[in-house]
Design a protein around this motif. Sequence first.
Motif, PDB file in Angstrom:
ATOM      1  N   TRP A  63       1.084   2.839 -10.880  1.00  0.00           N
ATOM      2  CA  TRP A  63       2.206   2.352  -9.931  1.00  0.00           C
ATOM      3  C   TRP A  63       2.084   3.091  -8.433  1.00  0.00           C
ATOM      4  N   SER A  64       1.914   4.404  -8.488  1.00  0.00           N
ATOM      5  CA  SER A  64       1.551   5.221  -7.050  1.00  0.00           C
ATOM      6  C   SER A  64       0.253   4.554  -6.615  1.00  0.00           C
ATOM      7  N   GLY A  65      -0.873   4.419  -7.087  1.00  0.00           N
ATOM      8  CA  GLY A  65      -1.976   4.003  -6.471  1.00  0.00           C
ATOM      9  C   GLY A  65      -1.896   2.430  -6.118  1.00  0.00           C
ATOM     10  N   ALA A  66      -1.365   1.777  -6.706  1.00  0.00           N
ATOM     11  CA  ALA A  66      -1.134   0.406  -5.981  1.00  0.00           C
ATOM     12  C   ALA A  66      -0.206   0.308  -4.816  1.00  0.00           C
ATOM     13  N   GLY A  67       0.635   1.109  -5.080  1.00  0.00           N
ATOM     14  CA  GLY A  67       1.713   1.309  -3.973  1.00  0.00           C
ATOM     15  C   GLY A  67       0.879   1.743  -2.616  1.00  0.00           C
ATOM     16  N   ILE A  68       0.216   2.723  -2.779  1.00  0.00           N
ATOM     17  CA  ILE A  68      -0.696   3.350  -1.874  1.00  0.00           C
ATOM     18  C   ILE A  68      -1.598   2.194  -1.004  1.00  0.00           C
ATOM     19  N   ILE A  69      -2.093   1.452  -2.079  1.00  0.00           N
ATOM     20  CA  ILE A  69      -3.026   0.582  -1.454  1.00  0.00           C
ATOM     21  C   ILE A  69      -2.357  -0.553  -0.713  1.00  0.00           C
ATOM     22  N   ILE A  70      -1.405  -0.964  -1.319  1.00  0.00           N
ATOM     23  CA  ILE A  70      -0.756  -2.318  -0.707  1.00  0.00           C
ATOM     24  C   ILE A  70       0.094  -1.896   0.721  1.00  0.00           C
ATOM     25  N   VAL A  71       0.802  -0.657   0.601  1.00  0.00           N
ATOM     26  CA  VAL A  71       1.589  -0.394   1.792  1.00  0.00           C
ATOM     27  C   VAL A  71       0.619   0.240   2.774  1.00  0.00           C
ATOM     28  N   THR A  72      -0.611   0.641   2.596  1.00  0.00           N
ATOM     29  CA  THR A  72      -1.561   0.932   3.563  1.00  0.00           C
ATOM     30  C   THR A  72      -1.992  -0.409   4.235  1.00  0.00           C
ATOM     31  N   THR A  73      -2.215  -1.348   3.356  1.00  0.00           N
ATOM     32  CA  THR A  73      -2.702  -2.841   3.998  1.00  0.00           C
ATOM     33  C   THR A  73      -1.538  -3.391   4.672  1.00  0.00           C
ATOM     34  N   ILE A  74      -0.277  -3.371   4.282  1.00  0.00           N
ATOM     35  CA  ILE A  74       0.870  -3.821   5.000  1.00  0.00           C
ATOM     36  C   ILE A  74       0.864  -2.949   6.209  1.00  0.00           C
ATOM     37  N   GLY A  75       0.716  -1.535   6.371  1.00  0.00           N
ATOM     38  CA  GLY A  75       0.927  -0.821   7.618  1.00  0.00           C
ATOM     39  C   GLY A  75      -0.129  -1.362   8.651  1.00  0.00           C
ATOM     40  N   ALA A  76      -1.376  -1.465   8.224  1.00  0.00           N
ATOM     41  CA  ALA A  76      -2.571  -2.047   8.918  1.00  0.00           C
ATOM     42  C   ALA A  76      -2.100  -3.299   9.568  1.00  0.00           C
ATOM     43  N   VAL A  77      -1.662  -4.493   8.751  1.00  0.00           N
ATOM     44  CA  VAL A  77      -1.324  -5.755   9.113  1.00  0.00           C
ATOM     45  C   VAL A  77      -0.231  -5.912  10.096  1.00  0.00           C
ATOM     46  N   PHE A  78       1.024  -5.091   9.649  1.00  0.00           N
ATOM     47  CA  PHE A  78       2.178  -5.442  10.509  1.00  0.00           C
ATOM     48  C   PHE A  78       2.429  -4.216  11.473  1.00  0.00           C
ATOM     49  N   TYR A  79       2.164  -3.121  11.252  1.00  0.00           N
ATOM     50  CA  TYR A  79       2.255  -2.210  12.130  1.00  0.00           C
ATOM     51  C   TYR A  79       1.107  -1.540  12.897  1.00  0.00           C
ATOM     52  N   LYS A  80      -0.110  -2.121  12.819  1.00  0.00           N
ATOM     53  CA  LYS A  80      -1.189  -2.029  13.435  1.00  0.00           C
ATOM     54  C   LYS A  80      -1.804  -0.466  13.338  1.00  0.00           C
ATOM     55  N   GLN A  81      -1.100   0.146  12.029  1.00  0.00           N
ATOM     56  CA  GLN A  81      -1.629   1.211  11.812  1.00  0.00           C
ATOM     57  C   GLN A  81      -3.007   1.197  10.907  1.00  0.00           C
ATOM     58  N   LYS A  82      -4.211   1.324  11.576  1.00  0.00           N
ATOM     59  CA  LYS A  82      -5.440   1.104  11.162  1.00  0.00           C
ATOM     60  C   LYS A  82      -5.979   2.405  10.338  1.00  0.00           C
ATOM     61  N   PRO A  83      -6.211   2.506   9.025  1.00  0.00           N
ATOM     62  CA  PRO A  83      -6.679   3.565   8.347  1.00  0.00           C
ATOM     63  C   PRO A  83      -8.363   3.855   9.149  1.00  0.00           C
ATOM     64  N   ASP A  84      -8.434   5.039   9.100  1.00  0.00           N
ATOM     65  CA  ASP A  84      -9.956   5.672   9.424  1.00  0.00           C
ATOM     66  C   ASP A  84     -10.865   5.441   8.061  1.00  0.00           C
ATOM     67  N   MET A  85     -12.217   5.785   8.395  1.00  0.00           N
ATOM     68  CA  MET A  85     -13.008   5.708   7.284  1.00  0.00           C
ATOM     69  C   MET A  85     -12.875   6.789   6.099  1.00  0.00           C
ATOM     70  N   PRO A  86     -12.382   7.967   6.479  1.00  0.00           N
ATOM     71  CA  PRO A  86     -11.913   8.720   5.161  1.00  0.00           C
ATOM     72  C   PRO A  86     -11.038   8.102   4.397  1.00  0.00           C
ATOM     73  N   ALA A  87      -9.904   7.663   5.251  1.00  0.00           N
ATOM     74  CA  ALA A  87      -8.791   6.861   4.302  1.00  0.00           C
ATOM     75  C   ALA A  87      -9.291   5.903   3.616  1.00  0.00           C
ATOM     76  N   ILE A  88     -10.061   4.748   4.127  1.00  0.00           N
ATOM     77  CA  ILE A  88     -10.742   3.691   3.374  1.00  0.00           C
ATOM     78  C   ILE A  88     -11.409   4.372   2.259  1.00  0.00           C
ATOM     79  N   ILE A  89     -12.166   5.180   2.461  1.00  0.00           N
ATOM     80  CA  ILE A  89     -13.239   5.919   1.502  1.00  0.00           C
ATOM     81  C   ILE A  89     -12.011   6.215   0.048  1.00  0.00           C
ATOM     82  N   GLY A  90     -11.156   6.727   0.383  1.00  0.00           N
ATOM     83  CA  GLY A  90      -9.831   7.695  -0.605  1.00  0.00           C
ATOM     84  C   GLY A  90      -9.135   6.342  -1.190  1.00  0.00           C
ATOM     85  N   ILE A  91      -9.014   5.191  -0.718  1.00  0.00           N
ATOM     86  CA  ILE A  91      -8.259   4.247  -0.999  1.00  0.00           C
ATOM     87  C   ILE A  91      -9.274   3.433  -1.958  1.00  0.00           C
TER      88      ILE A  91
END
Length: 110
Positions: A63-91
């Motif tokens: 539940w929480s893992g899928a939420g993190i992945i999808i909310v991060t994607t929504i943040g990147a697409v709609f709020y222009k909050q681009k994750p950096d490389m460590p965040a991408i590796i963590g995801i």
Amino acid sequence: MKTYIFLFLAIISEIIATTAIKASEEFTRLWPAVIVIFGYALAFYFLSLTLRKIDLGIAYAVWSGAGIIIVTTIGAVFYKQKPDMPAIIGIGLIISGIIVINIFSRNSGH
């Protein structure tokens, strides 16, 4: 199968609620704040239904893992909050963990 539908609904409800937090502007906007409260209530309700067949730790991890992945994607697409490389590796590690749980764990409700 029904258990995974409940888990899916819990994840979707949590994603909607979490995304609405930003739109609520610190709970100063009524309707986004109502969506937050209603979304989390639904998320916890559906999560509780999954616990009939799936262990608490496993259900929460998915539940929480899928939420993190999808909310991060929504943040990147709609709020222009681009994750950096460590965040991408963590995801990527979170995705790997969810896959391992669902394929190999006997506690995941299979």
